[in-house]
Design a protein around this motif. Structure first.
Motif, PDB file in Angstrom:
ATOM      1  N   LEU A 280     -30.270   4.700-105.654  1.00  0.00           N
ATOM      2  CA  LEU A 280     -29.052   5.323-105.758  1.00  0.00           C
ATOM      3  C   LEU A 280     -29.436   6.900-105.635  1.00  0.00           C
ATOM      4  O   LEU A 280     -28.577   7.764-105.709  1.00  0.00           O
ATOM      5  N   GLY A 281     -30.797   7.256-105.839  1.00  0.00           N
ATOM      6  CA  GLY A 281     -31.138   8.706-105.934  1.00  0.00           C
ATOM      7  C   GLY A 281     -31.815   8.699-107.338  1.00  0.00           C
ATOM      8  O   GLY A 281     -31.682   7.795-108.376  1.00  0.00           O
ATOM      9  N   PRO A 282     -32.457   9.851-107.810  1.00  0.00           N
ATOM     10  CA  PRO A 282     -32.913  10.085-109.186  1.00  0.00           C
ATOM     11  C   PRO A 282     -32.082   9.887-110.184  1.00  0.00           C
ATOM     12  O   PRO A 282     -30.596  10.216-109.901  1.00  0.00           O
ATOM     13  N   SER A 283     -32.329   9.361-111.158  1.00  0.00           N
ATOM     14  CA  SER A 283     -31.151   9.078-112.651  1.00  0.00           C
ATOM     15  C   SER A 283     -30.723  10.482-113.007  1.00  0.00           C
ATOM     16  O   SER A 283     -29.693  10.397-113.366  1.00  0.00           O
ATOM     17  N   THR A 284     -31.237  11.480-112.600  1.00  0.00           N
ATOM     18  CA  THR A 284     -30.737  12.689-113.039  1.00  0.00           C
ATOM     19  C   THR A 284     -29.878  13.551-112.114  1.00  0.00           C
ATOM     20  O   THR A 284     -29.316  14.396-112.480  1.00  0.00           O
ATOM     21  N   ASP A 285     -29.718  12.964-110.797  1.00  0.00           N
ATOM     22  CA  ASP A 285     -29.223  13.716-109.808  1.00  0.00           C
ATOM     23  C   ASP A 285     -28.067  12.925-109.240  1.00  0.00           C
ATOM     24  O   ASP A 285     -27.754  12.146-108.478  1.00  0.00           O
ATOM     25  N   VAL A 286     -26.798  13.216-110.406  1.00  0.00           N
ATOM     26  CA  VAL A 286     -25.626  12.435-110.092  1.00  0.00           C
ATOM     27  C   VAL A 286     -24.679  12.771-109.023  1.00  0.00           C
ATOM     28  O   VAL A 286     -24.280  11.883-108.109  1.00  0.00           O
ATOM     29  N   PRO A 287     -24.880  14.051-108.481  1.00  0.00           N
ATOM     30  CA  PRO A 287     -24.213  14.204-107.074  1.00  0.00           C
ATOM     31  C   PRO A 287     -24.996  13.423-105.922  1.00  0.00           C
ATOM     32  O   PRO A 287     -24.056  12.932-105.157  1.00  0.00           O
ATOM     33  N   GLU A 288     -26.235  13.215-105.945  1.00  0.00           N
ATOM     34  CA  GLU A 288     -26.843  12.228-105.127  1.00  0.00           C
ATOM     35  C   GLU A 288     -26.394  10.795-105.031  1.00  0.00           C
ATOM     36  O   GLU A 288     -25.919  10.195-103.972  1.00  0.00           O
ATOM     37  N   GLN A 289     -26.286  10.653-106.248  1.00  0.00           N
ATOM     38  CA  GLN A 289     -25.738   8.911-106.456  1.00  0.00           C
ATOM     39  C   GLN A 289     -24.409   8.786-105.900  1.00  0.00           C
ATOM     40  O   GLN A 289     -23.958   7.826-105.356  1.00  0.00           O
ATOM     41  N   ALA A 290     -23.678   9.989-106.194  1.00  0.00           N
ATOM     42  CA  ALA A 290     -22.017  10.154-105.578  1.00  0.00           C
ATOM     43  C   ALA A 290     -22.116   9.842-103.892  1.00  0.00           C
ATOM     44  O   ALA A 290     -21.549   9.041-103.463  1.00  0.00           O
ATOM     45  N   ARG A 291     -23.258  10.568-103.494  1.00  0.00           N
ATOM     46  CA  ARG A 291     -23.224  10.549-101.994  1.00  0.00           C
ATOM     47  C   ARG A 291     -23.925   9.154-101.396  1.00  0.00           C
ATOM     48  O   ARG A 291     -23.566   8.915-100.386  1.00  0.00           O
ATOM     49  N   ARG A 292     -24.490   8.338-102.400  1.00  0.00           N
ATOM     50  CA  ARG A 292     -25.138   7.165-101.850  1.00  0.00           C
ATOM     51  C   ARG A 292     -24.295   5.784-102.044  1.00  0.00           C
ATOM     52  O   ARG A 292     -24.725   4.728-101.656  1.00  0.00           O
ATOM     53  N   VAL A 293     -23.432   5.932-103.308  1.00  0.00           N
ATOM     54  CA  VAL A 293     -23.018   4.666-103.846  1.00  0.00           C
ATOM     55  C   VAL A 293     -22.355   3.782-102.962  1.00  0.00           C
ATOM     56  O   VAL A 293     -22.385   2.470-102.800  1.00  0.00           O
ATOM     57  N   PHE A 294     -21.611   4.383-101.985  1.00  0.00           N
ATOM     58  CA  PHE A 294     -20.852   3.506-101.146  1.00  0.00           C
ATOM     59  C   PHE A 294     -21.637   2.745-100.018  1.00  0.00           C
ATOM     60  O   PHE A 294     -21.646   1.640 -99.861  1.00  0.00           O
ATOM     61  N   GLU A 295     -22.626   3.615 -99.535  1.00  0.00           N
ATOM     62  CA  GLU A 295     -23.247   2.978 -98.431  1.00  0.00           C
ATOM     63  C   GLU A 295     -24.529   1.896 -99.207  1.00  0.00           C
ATOM     64  O   GLU A 295     -24.854   1.043 -98.650  1.00  0.00           O
ATOM     65  N   ALA A 296     -24.825   2.132-100.415  1.00  0.00           N
ATOM     66  CA  ALA A 296     -25.514   1.183-101.097  1.00  0.00           C
ATOM     67  C   ALA A 296     -24.733  -0.106-101.307  1.00  0.00           C
ATOM     68  O   ALA A 296     -25.312  -1.235-100.889  1.00  0.00           O
ATOM     69  N   LEU A 297     -23.461  -0.094-101.764  1.00  0.00           N
ATOM     70  CA  LEU A 297     -22.631  -1.257-101.879  1.00  0.00           C
ATOM     71  C   LEU A 297     -22.322  -1.989-100.303  1.00  0.00           C
ATOM     72  O   LEU A 297     -22.652  -3.261-100.527  1.00  0.00           O
ATOM     73  N   ARG A 298     -22.359  -1.341 -99.296  1.00  0.00           N
ATOM     74  CA  ARG A 298     -22.017  -1.768 -98.036  1.00  0.00           C
ATOM     75  C   ARG A 298     -23.139  -2.421 -97.634  1.00  0.00           C
ATOM     76  O   ARG A 298     -23.094  -3.402 -96.787  1.00  0.00           O
ATOM     77  N   TRP A 299     -24.579  -2.048 -97.873  1.00  0.00           N
ATOM     78  CA  TRP A 299     -25.622  -2.475 -97.241  1.00  0.00           C
ATOM     79  C   TRP A 299     -25.823  -3.991 -97.464  1.00  0.00           C
ATOM     80  O   TRP A 299     -26.387  -4.779 -96.787  1.00  0.00           O
ATOM     81  N   PHE A 300     -25.646  -4.361 -98.791  1.00  0.00           N
ATOM     82  CA  PHE A 300     -25.936  -5.654 -99.254  1.00  0.00           C
ATOM     83  C   PHE A 300     -25.135  -6.710 -98.369  1.00  0.00           C
ATOM     84  O   PHE A 300     -25.520  -7.877 -98.376  1.00  0.00           O
ATOM     85  N   ASP A 301     -23.975  -6.284 -97.665  1.00  0.00           N
ATOM     86  CA  ASP A 301     -23.116  -7.384 -96.780  1.00  0.00           C
ATOM     87  C   ASP A 301     -24.090  -7.732 -95.694  1.00  0.00           C
ATOM     88  O   ASP A 301     -23.682  -9.039 -95.313  1.00  0.00           O
ATOM     89  N   GLY A 317     -18.831  14.292-115.923  1.00  0.00           N
ATOM     90  CA  GLY A 317     -19.071  15.052-114.547  1.00  0.00           C
ATOM     91  C   GLY A 317     -18.562  14.056-113.460  1.00  0.00           C
ATOM     92  O   GLY A 317     -17.566  13.004-113.608  1.00  0.00           O
ATOM     93  N   ILE A 318     -19.302  13.994-112.276  1.00  0.00           N
ATOM     94  CA  ILE A 318     -18.896  13.287-111.375  1.00  0.00           C
ATOM     95  C   ILE A 318     -19.589  12.015-111.554  1.00  0.00           C
ATOM     96  O   ILE A 318     -19.042  10.965-110.858  1.00  0.00           O
ATOM     97  N   GLY A 319     -20.230  11.581-112.832  1.00  0.00           N
ATOM     98  CA  GLY A 319     -20.650  10.291-112.864  1.00  0.00           C
ATOM     99  C   GLY A 319     -19.496   9.427-113.290  1.00  0.00           C
ATOM    100  O   GLY A 319     -19.565   8.314-113.248  1.00  0.00           O
ATOM    101  N   LEU A 320     -18.340  10.013-113.787  1.00  0.00           N
ATOM    102  CA  LEU A 320     -17.072   9.255-114.014  1.00  0.00           C
ATOM    103  C   LEU A 320     -16.821   8.586-112.738  1.00  0.00           C
ATOM    104  O   LEU A 320     -16.283   7.536-112.845  1.00  0.00           O
ATOM    105  N   ALA A 321     -16.891   9.524-111.731  1.00  0.00           N
ATOM    106  CA  ALA A 321     -16.260   8.736-110.493  1.00  0.00           C
ATOM    107  C   ALA A 321     -17.262   7.843-109.926  1.00  0.00           C
ATOM    108  O   ALA A 321     -16.828   6.497-109.346  1.00  0.00           O
ATOM    109  N   VAL A 322     -18.578   7.815-109.956  1.00  0.00           N
ATOM    110  CA  VAL A 322     -19.641   6.704-109.652  1.00  0.00           C
ATOM    111  C   VAL A 322     -19.559   5.539-110.509  1.00  0.00           C
ATOM    112  O   VAL A 322     -19.482   4.476-109.876  1.00  0.00           O
TER     113      VAL A 322
END
Ligand code: TXA
Ligand code: MG
Length: 338
Positions: A280-301, A317-322
């Protein structure tokens, strides 16, 4: 249908597809959208068909500037202009009372409409050239995670839309924040790129709709109709593990079975050797986690995993959305590591 691949410079062709009633994949700063002329009910109807989207789930209108609000909305509160001043163009959708010119098919018959002024320069150029409001949901098949690249959107939409403009990977990565300004106090219907903290700073009190943080019961009606559907879900069931990152990673390592996959913060990837893994990215970089979360979920299919374990940022912060997207993908199947 042949889907035309367009480049950012092909603004005129892209606008022409919209103006003649076609379906266009559009890059925005949040996720890719599936756009159509929002004043053309037939074109808007094709959006629902291409996505397999339930007819009772309304669409939002994308406009080039706040000046356009009066064309489609009535009883616009001062707070709408204050938010537009501060956050538009950007990842914020405001729910306002609509005018009759907005076709029923856009709003699913509601007397309100979601309005958004996106920031992506390519999207803005297309909106300006088309000179119509663009109705656009996220560009995924209904129920799947939203696409954050043109290639991701084509996985779902190739052959079902007239064209797609490749504007590169989305900078925010989760969909816009939705705030309902037709109620007092204003209500957060979906967390996104503009944070709850930012909204409260601008508006004072903001209520968080219960559908953001928990599964809605059978008799309950969420304010954003889309929040009631199973969403963002990969084929395999997802378990979200909350708690301090190191404790959550150890919990997953202790509980996972062979053949399980994991979505983890970069620091813990070494714990899961041999398992299908998305970082998902570094644990401290939540904006990066937001950028990656959907591709991560899609990849498992594309893998045969039987279960997916996911680490999750704190809901600030944006962690609420992630966290909201991961929790929804998990059907709110959440455990807490101590
Ligand atoms: O970032 C975004 O908002 C992206 C990009 C493409 O702009 N669009 C997007 O649209 O996420 P969609 O349709 O996937 O999600 C819109 C959500 C749905 O849950 C829908 O139910 C809700 O907004 N919605 C739309 N109109 C509404 C209204 N009048 N009242 C309450 N909720 C509404
Ligand atoms: Mg969507």
């Amino acid at each position: 249908m042949h889907t035309q691949r367009l480049q950012p410079r092909d603004t005129a062709e892209a606008a022409e597809i919209l103006r003649r009633g076609g379906l266009l994949g559009i890059p925005t700063e949040t996720v890719y959208g599936l756009g159509a002329n929002g004043l053309n009910p037939d074109a808007v109807g094709h959006i629902f068909a291409a996505k397999g989207r339930p007819q009772d789930n309304p669409l939002i209108l994308h406009i080039p500037s706040a000046d356009w609000l009066e064309r489609y909305c009535v009883d616009i509160p001062d707070t709408a202009y204050a938010l537009a001043e501060r956050f538009w163009p950007g990842p914020l959708t405001m729910v306002l009372r609509r005018k009759r010119v907005v076709p029923d098919v856009v709003t699913a018959g509601l007397d309100t409409v979601g309005m958004r002024c996106p920031a992506h320069p390519v999207c803005r150029a297309i909106l300006a050239a088309a000179d119509v409001p663009v109705a656009a949901p996220s560009g995924n098949t209904s129920g799947r995670p939203s696409p954050t690249t043109a290639a991701g959107m084509l996985e779902d939409m190739d052959g079902k839309i007239d064209g797609i403009v490749d504007g590169g990977p989305c900078a925010v990565g989760v969909e816009s924040t939705i705030v309902d300004l037709t109620v007092m106090p204003p209500r957060l219907l979906r967390p996104g790129g503009v944070t709850l903290e930012q909204l409260r700073d601008a508006l004072g009190e903001v209520v968080v709709d219960p559908a953001v943080t928990r599964l809605m019961g059978a008799g309950e009606q969420p304010r954003a109709p889309g929040m009631k559907y199973r969403h963002y879900a990969p084929k395999a069931p997802v378990t979200v593990v909350q708690g301090a990152p190191a404790a959550a990673a150890r919990y997953i390592q202790a509980h996972m079975a062979p053949g399980d996959g994991v979505i983890c913060f970069d620091e813990y990837a070494g714990l899961f050797a041999g398992h299908p893994l998305e970082q998902l990215g570094p644990s401290t970089d939540v904006p990066e986690q937001a950028r990656r979360v959907f591709e991560a979920l899609r990849w498992f299919d594309g893998t045969g995993v039987s279960r997916i374990w996911a680490q999750c940022p704190a809901a600030a912060g944006i962690g609420l959305a992630v966290a909201n997207r991961l929790n929804k993908a998990a059907g709110f199947h959440i455990v807490r590591a101590e």
